[in-house]
Design a protein around this motif. Sequence first.
Motif, short mmCIF file in Angstrom:
data_model
loop_
_atom_site.label_atom_id
_atom_site.label_comp_id
_atom_site.label_asym_id
_atom_site.label_seq_id
_atom_site.Cartn_x
_atom_site.Cartn_y
_atom_site.Cartn_z
N CYS A 43 4.97 6.58 10.28
CA CYS A 43 6.01 6.21 9.34
C CYS A 43 6.59 7.34 8.29
N ILE A 45 -1.70 6.54 10.70
CA ILE A 45 -2.51 6.02 9.85
C ILE A 45 -2.80 4.49 10.30
N ASP A 83 4.22 -2.27 15.62
CA ASP A 83 2.85 -1.78 16.33
C ASP A 83 2.67 -3.02 17.48
#
Length: 169
Positions: A86, A108, A135
């Motif tokens: 991100c 992450i 995701d």
Amino acid sequence: MTSVISIDKNKTDQEIYESLFPQIDSLLLSDEPILTGLANFTAALNDAFTKISWVGFYFLKNDFLFLGPFQGKTACAKIKNGSGVCGTSAMQQKTIIVDDVDKFPGHIACDSRSKSEIVVPIIQNEKVIAVLDLDSYDYSAFNQIDKVYLKKIIDLLKTKFNFSKLNFF
Ligand code: SME
């Protein structure tokens, strides 16, 4: 209450995106708060694609991305700009597709089952306002079709809301 259009999951991703446009258009009302529309928008996207395990926004304030409306498991609340997929997308102002998150340095992991990811920046007046993050529990779930259509969807969002005038921080 806006009627919900049922999405045929046997369609191609391209067909699903095409059929999402009128639904998204009707969910995003310029006279309602932006958070309201974006919350329903994440639900519509999550509902449309079985490949999505998590979808949501992160909004940039100062040097951090803060979690916004999303669908899925609880996620990292705050990401430093430039960190993870991100933060890299926000910093580089470009869409990033990750086929295998374990191969992305600094990824992450909010959910250890996530395998692939796409992050699209929302840019207004040459500034990154937010990113849209998707995701999947499948490897290589996202490709150029997602990139093109998510960009089109974000362009639609930008016709409805002035992202540079967000005032919920
Ligand atoms: N994987 C992201 C963090 C956000 S979660 O996926 C919801 C990243 O590397 O930036």
